[in-house]
Design a protein around this motif. Structure first.
Motif, PDB file in Angstrom:
ATOM      1  N   GLU A  28      44.292  60.343  31.803  1.00 12.28           N
ATOM      2  CA  GLU A  28      45.317  60.302  30.766  1.00 12.28           C
ATOM      3  C   GLU A  28      46.558  59.623  31.312  1.00 12.28           C
ATOM      4  O   GLU A  28      46.699  59.455  32.525  1.00 12.28           O
ATOM      5  N   THR A  29      47.393  59.229  30.387  1.00 12.64           N
ATOM      6  CA  THR A  29      48.649  58.614  30.783  1.00 12.64           C
ATOM      7  C   THR A  29      49.734  59.657  30.593  1.00 12.64           C
ATOM      8  O   THR A  29      50.027  60.042  29.469  1.00 12.64           O
ATOM      9  N   PRO A  30      50.297  60.140  31.695  1.00 11.22           N
ATOM     10  CA  PRO A  30      51.310  61.193  31.553  1.00 11.22           C
ATOM     11  C   PRO A  30      52.514  60.670  30.784  1.00 11.22           C
ATOM     12  O   PRO A  30      52.896  59.521  30.943  1.00 11.22           O
ATOM     13  N   ARG A  31      53.063  61.504  29.930  1.00  9.86           N
ATOM     14  CA  ARG A  31      54.256  61.008  29.229  1.00  9.86           C
ATOM     15  C   ARG A  31      55.466  61.086  30.141  1.00  9.86           C
ATOM     16  O   ARG A  31      56.400  60.324  30.008  1.00  9.86           O
ATOM     17  N   GLU A 466      60.461  46.143  32.202  1.00 10.99           N
ATOM     18  CA  GLU A 466      59.389  45.162  32.390  1.00 10.99           C
ATOM     19  C   GLU A 466      58.089  45.848  32.787  1.00 10.99           C
ATOM     20  O   GLU A 466      57.035  45.594  32.197  1.00 10.99           O
ATOM     21  N   ALA A 467      58.183  46.718  33.776  1.00  6.30           N
ATOM     22  CA  ALA A 467      56.980  47.445  34.192  1.00  6.30           C
ATOM     23  C   ALA A 467      56.491  48.316  33.043  1.00  6.30           C
ATOM     24  O   ALA A 467      55.292  48.434  32.785  1.00  6.30           O
ATOM     25  N   GLU A 468      57.463  48.898  32.335  1.00  3.77           N
ATOM     26  CA  GLU A 468      57.135  49.767  31.197  1.00  3.77           C
ATOM     27  C   GLU A 468      56.335  48.991  30.145  1.00  3.77           C
ATOM     28  O   GLU A 468      55.293  49.432  29.678  1.00  3.77           O
ATOM     29  N   LEU A 469      56.832  47.821  29.808  1.00  2.00           N
ATOM     30  CA  LEU A 469      56.164  46.987  28.811  1.00  2.00           C
ATOM     31  C   LEU A 469      54.753  46.613  29.265  1.00  2.00           C
ATOM     32  O   LEU A 469      53.793  46.693  28.486  1.00  2.00           O
ATOM     33  N   LEU A 470      54.618  46.230  30.528  1.00  3.79           N
ATOM     34  CA  LEU A 470      53.304  45.838  31.026  1.00  3.79           C
ATOM     35  C   LEU A 470      52.308  46.989  30.955  1.00  3.79           C
ATOM     36  O   LEU A 470      51.132  46.794  30.654  1.00  3.79           O
ATOM     37  N   LYS A 471      52.800  48.178  31.206  1.00  2.51           N
ATOM     38  CA  LYS A 471      51.898  49.330  31.147  1.00  2.51           C
ATOM     39  C   LYS A 471      51.417  49.585  29.724  1.00  2.51           C
ATOM     40  O   LYS A 471      50.271  49.971  29.507  1.00  2.51           O
ATOM     41  N   VAL A 472      52.320  49.394  28.779  1.00  2.47           N
ATOM     42  CA  VAL A 472      51.900  49.566  27.381  1.00  2.47           C
ATOM     43  C   VAL A 472      50.857  48.505  27.024  1.00  2.47           C
ATOM     44  O   VAL A 472      49.848  48.791  26.390  1.00  2.47           O
ATOM     45  N   LEU A 473      51.103  47.278  27.465  1.00  3.80           N
ATOM     46  CA  LEU A 473      50.151  46.200  27.192  1.00  3.80           C
ATOM     47  C   LEU A 473      48.775  46.529  27.764  1.00  3.80           C
ATOM     48  O   LEU A 473      47.747  46.262  27.143  1.00  3.80           O
ATOM     49  N   ALA A 474      48.777  47.134  28.930  1.00  6.22           N
ATOM     50  CA  ALA A 474      47.510  47.426  29.610  1.00  6.22           C
ATOM     51  C   ALA A 474      46.691  48.470  28.863  1.00  6.22           C
ATOM     52  O   ALA A 474      45.478  48.547  29.020  1.00  6.22           O
ATOM     53  N   ARG A 475      47.347  49.254  28.037  1.00  6.69           N
ATOM     54  CA  ARG A 475      46.640  50.339  27.353  1.00  6.69           C
ATOM     55  C   ARG A 475      45.931  49.897  26.079  1.00  6.69           C
ATOM     56  O   ARG A 475      45.192  50.681  25.474  1.00  6.69           O
ATOM     57  N   PHE A 476      46.159  48.669  25.649  1.00  3.91           N
ATOM     58  CA  PHE A 476      45.611  48.241  24.355  1.00  3.91           C
ATOM     59  C   PHE A 476      44.094  48.413  24.225  1.00  3.91           C
ATOM     60  O   PHE A 476      43.624  49.009  23.250  1.00  3.91           O
TER      61      PHE A 476
END
Length: 549
Positions: A28-31, A466-476
């Motif tokens: 899971e991805t911890p919030r 930036e890192a935050e955005l990339l992590k969201v992208l990775a979850r698609f």
RNA sequence: GCGCCAGUAGCUCAGCUGGAUAGAGCGUCAGCCUCCGGAGCUGAAGGCCACAGGUUCGACUCCUGUCUGGCGCACCA
């Protein structure tokens, strides 16, 4: 991807510590950010079977883990026994590469080659314009079909409708009465007939097209005319809505080719039917129904089959056409058919699984405008049509609004909100994020399709957004998978809003154009990857991804 | 009466299939700001997760009951 490797390694270690083979590892991805990028509850799950305390199990697991370099930066045990992983920064560069290389295919799984899936939706009878409930079905069904396609399944979109039957005869009689009124004669609509303005329109058109039949005496001709006209209108509305079907299935064909009779014959042969009060019944109580159902009416009631017989025959047909999965999207007001159709199939003893077909039932739609409920449309009279909504707020907004709540929930369609060109409107907010990314390329005169992650040094991207955005992208890809599994497109609208939020935040904090060459190059790649994922998610839901707004 | 679905911040809704301190948008309040589109940004307040039991290391999530709302309970579709 790092997640896959972590999952595989955890599974390996779990088995080596004595967990049953085939143990399911959940990531899971911890919030909470301080809990790392990826977490697993594996130790808590295994604690019982291994007969040890969760934190102790976690310690053993961590000690046994071994990763090649460049994947995991750190591993720690936290709370009651969670294992938290922090990904190596190399992984972020990998994300950019993966997304930009895959382009429109990012998030799409390779074809599984399994049996095709049938998705039936809308299935409106040609008795009037499509209403908002059909609209919700159209958006849901189309998106569910896409989700299945994106996860590698072959899908047939199917529309089933009744072109005969009692309701259609009422339609024909209603038109007939309106024609008579056109001629200045007294005529009453049949009981339970159709009152909408469109009936008058049909009457006028009929009178024009068939001058010889002044009194619309030829009811069969009226029926054909009305059905044909309404079918065309529904097709036009669906087209305007961007929904296409592979198969249109006519209920009448089930009678014509003998499938209805065959179905009844099979039930009778299996001993599940009996006669009572002149009617023929199916003993559905043998299969858990609360009462038996009539399958053929008594002679006084016309002696016809009840609607549920062709419904079952239709699903036998789906099964025989090779659809080992069939998904029906319907309004929850039809939920009583669910058990009946399934039971009807079971009683045929054809080896069809008990849960066949699957159903996605949705709750009602309430249209709100100016703080008040809108109940009627001019043409249809008693209900709001899909066409009304599409004309008023546009196809993208209608589709998005129909998808942004889970099917189980009652949906409030706020027309004022759908019209707003501001961030309050989720469709606008999401599409604007895409337009902004496109705007960077436009203003910088950069060919977006030529942007690559080659030579990008991720270390220059120092802003936390930036890192935050990339992590969201990775979850698609994972979001698509989960949404498909749950047959729930709303998860994608949720994801889109989260991604748009991350993208807007990044855009606001980080300039792209005019920065030092390494930074500009890296940020162009970020903008490109973001643009791709936004476009893919929007496309998946049948929405446009505008370059500018 | 029976069945299905829902009940989470003032409003509209999430909550990743049982995990860590329950989140977002809007609205409210307080600040910042004028840049590749300010149609912006930051922060704060705001919660008996309808209610009561139960299951277990852990429950918004699962089970039982109650309450409230929607839908359905035809020889209609």
């Amino acid at each position: 991807m790092a997640r896959e490797e972590i999952k595989a390694e955890l599974a390996r270690v779990a088995v080596s510590l004595g967990a049953p083979a085939g143990v399911v590892v959940e990531l899971e991805t911890p919030r909470e950010k301080s809990h790392g990028d990826v977490a697993t509850n594996l130790a808590l799950v295994l604690a019982k079977t291994l007969g040890a305390k969760p934190r102790e199990v976690a310690g053993r697991i961590v000690a046994a883990l071994s990763f090649p370099p460049g994947i995991v930066a750190s591993v720690e045990i936290a709370g009651p026994g969670f294992i938290n992983f922090r990904l190596a920064t190399d992984q972020l560069t990998g994300i950019l590469h993966t997304i930009i290389a895959a382009g429109p295919g990012y998030g799409r799984a390779p074809a599984t080659g399994g049996a095709p899936v049938n998705v039936e939706f809308v299935s409106a009878n040609p008795t009037g314009p499509l209403h908002v409930g059909h609209g919700r079905q159209a958006a849901l069904g189309d998106a569910i079909a896409s989700l299945l396609e994106w996860t590698g399944r072959k899908v047939t979109r199917e529309f089933y409708y009744n072109d005969a039957g009692a309701q259609i005869m009422k339609l024909a009689a209603s038109v007939q009465a309106r024609v008579a009124q056109l001629r200045g004669r007294e005529a009453e609509l049949p009981e339970g007939g159709y009152h909408g303005e469109y009936i008058r329109e049909l009457a006028e058109r009929y009178a024009e097209a068939h001058p010889a039949d002044r009194d619309a005496a030829d009811l069969e001709q009226v029926r054909r005319f009305a059905v044909e006209a309404l079918r065309q209108e529904q097709d036009r509305d669906l087209q305007a809505f961007g929904v296409r079907f592979d198969v249109y299935f006519l209920e009448s064909s089930l009678y014509a080719d003998g499938r209805v009779a065959e179905t009844v014959g099979r039930w009778a042969a299996a001993g599940h039917t009996y006669e009572r009060d002149g009617a023929l019944w199916l003993r559905t109580t043998d299969f858990g129904d609360d009462k038996d159902r009539v399958i053929r009416r008594s002679p006084e009631k016309g002696g016809e089959y009840t609607y549920f017989v062709p419904d079952v025959a239709y699903h036998v047909g789906k099964w025989r056409r090779g659809f080992t999965r069939a998904i029906n999207v319907q309004g929850s007001d039809h939920h009583s058919t669910v058990t009946r159709v399934r039971i009807g199939l079971q009683a045929l003893d054809l080896g069809i699984p008990p849960g066949y077909p699957e159903y996605v039932l949705h709750q009602m739609v309430t249209v709100m405008k100016g703080g008040e409920e809108v109940r009627i449309s001019k043409r249809a009279g008693s209900y709001v049509t899909v066409q009304d909504l599409v004309e008023e707020v546009g196809r993208d907004a209608v589709r998005y609004f129909f998808l942004m709540r889970k099917a189980d929930s009652h949906l409030q369609f706020d027309i004022d909100l759908a019209l707003k060109r501001s961030e309050e409107n989720p469709v606008f907010y999401v599409q604007m994020a895409h337009a902004r990314m496109s705007g960077v390329f436009r203003v910088g005169s950069v060919d977006a399709s030529a942007v690559t992650a080659e030579g990008v040094d991720i270390a220059v991207l120092t802003d936390p957004s930036e890192a935050e955005l990339l992590k969201v992208l990775a979850r698609f890809p994972e979001s698509v998978e989960r949404a498909a599994e749950a047959l729930d497109p709303q998860r994608i609208t949720n994801y889109l809003e989260e991604l748009a939020r991350a993208a807007h935040l990044w855009y606001h904090r980080c300039r792209v154009l005019g920065e030092s060459p390494p930074v500009e190059r890296a940020r162009l790649a970020v903008a490109r990857a973001t643009q791709i994922v936004l476009a893919n998610a929007l496309t998946l839901l049948g929405l446009s991804a505008p370059e500018r707004m």
